[in-house]
Design an enzyme around this catalytic site. Structure first.
Site, PDB file in Angstrom:
ATOM      1  N   GLY A 196     -13.108  52.202  47.701  1.00 22.98           N
ATOM      2  CA  GLY A 196     -13.121  53.627  48.023  1.00 22.98           C
ATOM      3  C   GLY A 196     -14.075  54.326  47.077  1.00 22.98           C
ATOM      4  O   GLY A 196     -15.237  53.940  46.960  1.00 22.98           O
ATOM      5  N   SER A 197     -13.578  55.328  46.350  1.00 15.80           N
ATOM      6  CA  SER A 197     -14.462  56.092  45.462  1.00 15.80           C
ATOM      7  C   SER A 197     -15.032  55.249  44.319  1.00 15.80           C
ATOM      8  O   SER A 197     -16.081  55.591  43.764  1.00 15.80           O
ATOM      9  CB  SER A 197     -13.724  57.306  44.893  1.00 15.80           C
ATOM     10  OG  SER A 197     -12.582  56.900  44.172  1.00 15.80           O
ATOM     11  N   GLU A 254      -5.730  56.006  39.382  1.00 16.85           N
ATOM     12  CA  GLU A 254      -5.269  55.365  40.610  1.00 16.85           C
ATOM     13  C   GLU A 254      -3.742  55.277  40.726  1.00 16.85           C
ATOM     14  O   GLU A 254      -3.203  55.407  41.817  1.00 16.85           O
ATOM     15  CB  GLU A 254      -5.863  53.942  40.716  1.00 16.85           C
ATOM     16  CG  GLU A 254      -7.379  53.898  40.651  1.00 16.85           C
ATOM     17  CD  GLU A 254      -8.059  54.549  41.847  1.00 16.85           C
ATOM     18  OE1 GLU A 254      -7.436  54.643  42.924  1.00 16.85           O
ATOM     19  OE2 GLU A 254      -9.215  54.982  41.695  1.00 16.85           O
TER      20      GLU A 254
END
Length: 196
Positions: free
Chosen positions: A19-20, A95
């Site tokens: 993802g990021s 996270e």
């Protein structure tokens, strides 16, 4: 799996981002490799009320869903020495605490012929997470992303940067879920701009 358990007896570790992390790791690392993991598909099924949304309007970010026939492309970062503890401390906040992700170890396959897989740490949001939103149509997800913003920035930026990474670094991979949501979100944005 706690950070101290992950690094026990290790001098280096691979961390897989899908993802990021692929464009914004924000931690020091020794090297990075584009590649994939097997047995998981990337889906915009996780809510985000911190980085890319808020409590009233959560954004949508990716998680991994188990699927034996699927693979997910991303970037693995090798951290070693002091980078090991520093990166895990940082990612635990980014996270786990703020994102609600748990950790697992997976086999990461670097892109290219005759490359051996390595064990890599990955962050996954599961269905028992209160922020987990689950499946929705590309149109619904795209509409939600088009209007959500959090402390890190607009949810649309997250989507467009991930799509750009896939086109640039993995041009041979057709990520139907990602690209359908990108089209849907851009359609909503075009409509909103036209009606202002």
């Amino acid at each position: 799996m706690k950070p101290q358990d992950i690094i026990a007896g290790k001098s280096s570790l691979w961390i897989f981002g899908y993802g990021s992390l692929v464009w914004k790791p924000d931690f020091k690392y020794k090297r990075s490799e584009v590649g994939y993991i097997q047995g998981y598909k990337r889906r915009f099924w996780h809510g985000d009320n911190f980085h890319r949304g808020d409590d009233e309007s959560p954004g949508r970010v990716v998680t991994l869903i188990e699927d034996d026939s699927a693979s997910t492309w991303g970037v693995a970062f090798e951290v070693s020495g002091s980078q090991l503890e520093d990166s895990l401390k940082y990612l635990t906040v980014r996270e786990t605490v703020r994102g609600g992700y748990i950790t697992k170890m997976v086999e990461f396959f670097p892109d290219g012929e005759d490359r051996s897989p390595v064990q890599a740490l990955v962050y996954i949001a599961t269905v028992d997470n209160p922020l987990y939103l689950g499946p929705a149509s590309a149109e619904q997800i795209g509409a939600q992303i088009a209007v959500s913003r959090g402390k890190t920035g607009h949810n649309l930026e997250y989507l467009l940067r991930l799509a750009e990474f896939m086109r640039t670094s993995c041009p041979q991979v057709e990520d139907h879920h990602l690209f359908a949501i990108e089209r849907a979100a851009l359609t909503v944005v075009s409509y909103l701009l036209a009606t202002q």
